[in-house]
Every structure is written in structure tokens, then in C-alpha cells.
Design a protein around this motif. Structure first.
Motif, mmCIF file in Angstrom:
data_model
loop_
_atom_site.group_PDB
_atom_site.id
_atom_site.type_symbol
_atom_site.label_atom_id
_atom_site.label_comp_id
_atom_site.label_asym_id
_atom_site.label_seq_id
_atom_site.Cartn_x
_atom_site.Cartn_y
_atom_site.Cartn_z
ATOM 1 N N GLY A 267 -10.053 -1.315 -12.510
ATOM 2 C CA GLY A 267 -11.376 -0.877 -12.102
ATOM 3 C C GLY A 267 -11.464 -0.371 -10.682
ATOM 4 N N SER A 268 -10.664 -0.899 -9.778
ATOM 5 C CA SER A 268 -10.671 -0.439 -8.382
ATOM 6 C C SER A 268 -9.340 -0.812 -7.734
ATOM 7 C CB SER A 268 -11.836 -1.050 -7.608
ATOM 8 O OG SER A 268 -11.669 -2.464 -7.517
ATOM 9 N N LEU A 269 -9.101 -0.215 -6.569
ATOM 10 C CA LEU A 269 -7.852 -0.477 -5.841
ATOM 11 C C LEU A 269 -8.206 -1.278 -4.586
ATOM 12 C CD1 LEU A 269 -4.808 0.179 -5.981
ATOM 13 C CD2 LEU A 269 -5.240 2.169 -4.538
ATOM 14 N N ASP A 270 -8.250 -2.615 -4.741
ATOM 15 C CA ASP A 270 -8.608 -3.445 -3.602
ATOM 16 C C ASP A 270 -7.393 -3.691 -2.705
ATOM 17 O OD1 ASP A 270 -7.046 -5.395 -4.853
ATOM 18 O OD2 ASP A 270 -8.788 -6.240 -5.894
ATOM 19 N N GLU A 271 -7.571 -4.481 -1.656
ATOM 20 C CA GLU A 271 -6.506 -4.695 -0.675
ATOM 21 C C GLU A 271 -5.289 -5.376 -1.293
ATOM 22 O OE1 GLU A 271 -7.820 -6.727 2.773
ATOM 23 O OE2 GLU A 271 -9.287 -5.199 3.355
ATOM 24 N N GLU A 272 -5.505 -6.344 -2.198
ATOM 25 C CA GLU A 272 -4.376 -7.050 -2.820
ATOM 26 C C GLU A 272 -3.531 -6.095 -3.643
ATOM 27 O OE1 GLU A 272 -5.413 -11.694 -3.464
ATOM 28 O OE2 GLU A 272 -6.392 -10.282 -4.852
ATOM 29 N N LEU A 273 -4.174 -5.250 -4.429
ATOM 30 C CA LEU A 273 -3.426 -4.299 -5.252
ATOM 31 C C LEU A 273 -2.766 -3.222 -4.382
ATOM 32 C CD1 LEU A 273 -5.889 -3.842 -8.259
ATOM 33 C CD2 LEU A 273 -3.694 -5.065 -8.247
ATOM 34 N N ALA A 274 -3.466 -2.782 -3.344
ATOM 35 C CA ALA A 274 -2.881 -1.763 -2.456
ATOM 36 C C ALA A 274 -1.619 -2.281 -1.774
ATOM 37 C CB ALA A 274 -3.911 -1.339 -1.418
ATOM 38 N N ALA A 275 -1.561 -3.601 -1.563
ATOM 39 C CA ALA A 275 -0.415 -4.180 -0.858
ATOM 40 C C ALA A 275 0.865 -4.149 -1.677
ATOM 41 C CB ALA A 275 -0.735 -5.614 -0.448
ATOM 42 N N SER A 296 -0.358 -8.368 -16.284
ATOM 43 C CA SER A 296 -1.715 -8.637 -15.826
ATOM 44 C C SER A 296 -1.779 -8.498 -14.316
ATOM 45 C CB SER A 296 -2.126 -10.057 -16.224
ATOM 46 O OG SER A 296 -1.333 -11.004 -15.522
ATOM 47 N N ARG A 297 -2.977 -8.517 -13.774
ATOM 48 C CA ARG A 297 -3.156 -8.430 -12.316
ATOM 49 C C ARG A 297 -2.409 -9.561 -11.626
ATOM 50 N NH1 ARG A 297 -7.274 -6.861 -8.454
ATOM 51 N NH2 ARG A 297 -7.271 -8.367 -6.722
ATOM 52 N N GLU A 298 -2.582 -10.797 -12.150
ATOM 53 C CA GLU A 298 -1.935 -11.945 -11.528
ATOM 54 C C GLU A 298 -0.421 -11.822 -11.570
ATOM 55 O OE1 GLU A 298 -4.401 -12.053 -13.677
ATOM 56 O OE2 GLU A 298 -5.970 -12.632 -12.240
ATOM 57 N N GLU A 299 0.102 -11.326 -12.704
ATOM 58 C CA GLU A 299 1.559 -11.180 -12.833
ATOM 59 C C GLU A 299 2.094 -10.124 -11.851
ATOM 60 O OE1 GLU A 299 2.314 -12.329 -17.522
ATOM 61 O OE2 GLU A 299 1.590 -10.312 -16.993
ATOM 62 N N LEU A 300 1.362 -9.028 -11.704
ATOM 63 C CA LEU A 300 1.779 -7.988 -10.761
ATOM 64 C C LEU A 300 1.767 -8.509 -9.319
ATOM 65 C CD1 LEU A 300 -0.048 -4.852 -12.220
ATOM 66 C CD2 LEU A 300 2.427 -5.148 -12.002
ATOM 67 N N SER A 302 1.903 -11.614 -8.339
ATOM 68 C CA SER A 302 2.917 -12.647 -8.164
ATOM 69 C C SER A 302 4.303 -12.033 -7.995
ATOM 70 C CB SER A 302 2.883 -13.586 -9.372
ATOM 71 O OG SER A 302 3.947 -14.524 -9.285
ATOM 72 N N ARG A 303 4.559 -11.004 -8.756
ATOM 73 C CA ARG A 303 5.908 -10.420 -8.752
ATOM 74 C C ARG A 303 6.151 -9.559 -7.502
ATOM 75 N NH1 ARG A 303 8.987 -7.513 -13.804
ATOM 76 N NH2 ARG A 303 10.769 -6.701 -12.632
ATOM 77 N N PHE A 304 5.181 -8.744 -7.093
ATOM 78 C CA PHE A 304 5.415 -7.758 -6.016
ATOM 79 C C PHE A 304 4.835 -8.133 -4.668
ATOM 80 C CE2 PHE A 304 5.855 -5.312 -9.950
ATOM 81 C CZ PHE A 304 7.106 -4.733 -9.734
ATOM 82 N N ALA A 305 3.858 -9.018 -4.652
ATOM 83 C CA ALA A 305 3.302 -9.406 -3.365
ATOM 84 C C ALA A 305 4.345 -10.122 -2.530
ATOM 85 C CB ALA A 305 2.061 -10.296 -3.562
ATOM 86 N N GLU A 306 5.190 -10.940 -3.183
ATOM 87 C CA GLU A 306 6.247 -11.671 -2.470
ATOM 88 C C GLU A 306 7.249 -10.686 -1.859
ATOM 89 O OE1 GLU A 306 7.996 -14.453 -5.077
ATOM 90 O OE2 GLU A 306 6.198 -15.733 -5.232
ATOM 91 N N GLN A 307 7.593 -9.628 -2.612
ATOM 92 C CA GLN A 307 8.538 -8.623 -2.095
ATOM 93 C C GLN A 307 7.960 -7.912 -0.869
ATOM 94 O OE1 GLN A 307 10.068 -5.877 -5.027
ATOM 95 N NE2 GLN A 307 10.113 -7.452 -6.618
ATOM 96 N N ASN A 308 6.641 -7.675 -0.917
ATOM 97 C CA ASN A 308 6.004 -6.982 0.203
ATOM 98 C C ASN A 308 5.989 -7.860 1.440
ATOM 99 O OD1 ASN A 308 4.611 -4.665 1.231
ATOM 100 N ND2 ASN A 308 2.745 -5.908 1.231
#
Length: 308
Positions: A267-275, A296-300, A302-308
Motif C-alpha cells: 500500500g505504501s513505501l514507508d521508512e522500514e520498507l525503504a530501508a 510477507s512484510r514481516e518476513e522481508l 526480518s530477512r533484509f533489515a538485518e543485512q542493511n
């Protein structure tokens, strides 16, 4: 100023040409009265290229060597100055040998090669410089203990073996060599470097306000080489720019795809998703597209926020 331009060309040319075969210093300082050797060469234990590629010049690289190139015919005083440098350097060798307790029998003394376009018979005989049977015409050796030779460039045979020394001649001799270098196969390992050095020589001559007629002719002769070299450099730069632009365009396209998929799904590109966009950019489209469509949003996060 013209002489200094040619001196610089000779030093730079020899340094560029000899570097693959060993260690080159131009200039090298010596002690006593502070003077400088034009070009000092010391052969490498294992050279990057075969010295035979340089013909006669390659033959001079068997031992540590001093190269003293002259644009104009060398004078007796200039020869004496060269000899004094060689003798002072020899003294340094002897002192180092004494400090290191090395046997003189193991000492490899440097040789001095004086490069001059022409030399009179009077000057050559005055230094007892003669052509010996194992050397080409134009190579005049002094007494063996002096370890010195005068190479009269305009007397060298016009063969491929002498090409890389004859380029340091003057007038028609130098212009003939330029034509020979241009005629070399494009794949020749020394052709590009030689043409580049000649282009630099032309650029330096152009800005010299005190050119003599001979240098004016040389400038005109080198102009086509300079223009071609400039065009090739521009073309190479353009190709690199296009390649860089293409890579940048692909990255921007990937970023746009990821942003659109995230915004479409959530629905939107918030700060968490942009990161998590930058970590996703490291993956090829065939890998990140299924993840964006299936996780899912949570899975994405969890998987990529740590890499960032």
C-alpha cells in the motif's frame, strides 16, 4: 628550452621502455658534488618481458647501467662529466662492498652508455672508443676498465634490432623511426607506449615558443599521431562513460521495480520498507522478484533489515 624538452622525452622514454625489465630511476642522485644520472637501470631478477624484444637496447640491460642521452652531438666535456658520474657511482659500489664484507669478485659494476646522434672521429679517437667485432656499427667501446660506450645513433644500421635506440636520433633518422613504429602491428607490445610518448613529446614542443626549424618539422610530423592518440583516448573515455551509464541505468531500473513492487503489495513505501531496498538491489531480478511477491512484510523486514 627545446633541449630540455628533448632531454625529458629521452629520460621518460627510456624509463617507460625499461621499467618492465627491471628497476628504473630517472633521475638518480649521486654523492660528492650533487649531480644526477639521467637514467639509472638495474635489471630485475625476473623481468616482465623478454629483453630481446628491445633488440640492441635489450642487450644493454644485462648489467646495472647508466644511460646518458644527448639531443645534440656530445662534446668531450660532456663525455668527461658522464665518466665522472660513473666513476663516483663505482666508488659507492666499492664502499658498499666493504661495509657488507662482500668479495670484489662478486661485484657487478655498472656500465655507462652515452647516447648521441652523431660524434666526430676526433672525439671518438680522443677517448680511444672503437667498434669491436661483437657489436653493431655505431657502438664505440672505450677501454674495458672504463665500462663505457658511446653509441652514435645515426651510424646504427636501419634494422628492427636498433629501432628502440634510433628513436632518440635527430632529423630524418628520427622521422624514419617514427614511420617504422607506426608500421608495427597494432598488437606489438611496445607500439602503444612508444606512440603515447611521442604524443607527449609533440604536446611539449607545441607550447615551446623557441622551437628551431627542425623541431617545427618534428611537431608537424607528430601531429597526426597526437590527433589519433587524442581521438582514441576520447573514444575510450566515451565507451567507459557509456558502460558506466548503462550500469547506472540498470541499477536505477532495478530500484524502480523494487519500489513499485513494495508499494503495490503493502500500500505504501514507508521508512522500514525503504530501508531494505539497498540489500535487495544486490540480488538479480530473478531472485528478488519472487521474494517480493511471496514473502510477507514481516518476513522481508526480518530477512533484509538485518543485512542493511
Amino acid at each position: 628550452m627545446t633541449r630540455f624538452i628533448h632531454d625529458k622525452f629521452a629520460k621518460d622514454y627510456l624509463e617507460e621502455l625499461l621499467t618492465p625489465f627491471g628497476t628504473t630511476q630517472a633521475p638518480r642522485s649521486i654523492t660528492a658534488e650533487v649531480r644526477e644520472i639521467d637514467v639509472w637501470f638495474e635489471p630485475a631478477p625476473i623481468s616482465k618481458m623478454n629483453p630481446e624484444l628491445l633488440g640492441l637496447l635489450g642487450r644493454l640491460l644485462a648489467t646495472p647501467s647508466i644511460f646518458e642521452p644527448f639531443r645534440n652531438p656530445v662534446t668531450p666535456q660532456e663525455i668527461c662529466d658522464c665518466l665522472s658520474k660513473e666513476l663516483e657511482l663505482r666508488r659507492q659500489y666499492y664502499r658498499e662492498t666493504a661495509r657488507n664484507s662482500t668479495e670484489n669478485a662478486d661485484l657487478v659494476l655498472p656500465r655507462l652508455w652515452i647516447l648521441t646522434p652523431t660524434a666526430s672521429t676526433t672525439i671518438l679517437s680522443g677517448f680511444r672508443a672503437i667498434v669491436e667485432s661483437e657489436w653493431l656499427p655505431g657502438v664505440y667501446l672505450m677501454a674495458p676498465e672504463l665500462r663505457t660506450a658511446i653509441i652514435v645513433i645515426h651510424q646504427l644500421p636501419r634494422t628492427a634490432e636498433t629501432l628502440w635506440l634510433r628513436i632518440l636520433g635527430k632529423g630524418n633518422v628520427q622521422k624514419q623511426v617514427i614511420a617504422e613504429i607506426e608500421a608495427l602491428p597494432v598488437s606489438h607490445p611496445l607500439r602503444t607506449n612508444a606512440l603515447t610518448m611521442l604524443s607527449v613529446l609533440r604536446a611539449n614542443l607545441v607550447v615551446n615558443p623557441n622551437k628551431d626549424p627542425e623541431d617545427q618539422e618534428l611537431t608537424m610530423r607528430l601531429s597526426p599521431i597526437y590527433e589519433q592518440h587524442l581521438a582514441e583516448a576520447k573514444q575510450e573515455g566515451l565507451q567507459q562513460g557509456l558502460q558506466q551509464g548503462l550500469q547506472q541505468g540498470l541499477q536505477e531500473a532495478k530500484r524502480s521495480i523494487i519500489e513499485n513492487l513494495l508499494a503495490s503489495r503493502f500500500g505504501s513505501l514507508d521508512e522500514e520498507l525503504a530501508a531494505i531496498i539497498d540489500p535487495l538491489l544486490t540480488l538479480p531480478p530473478a531472485e528478488f522478484a519472487p521474494l517480493l511477491l511471496q514473502l510477507s512484510r514481516e518476513e522481508l523486514l526480518s530477512r533484509f533489515a538485518e543485512q542493511n
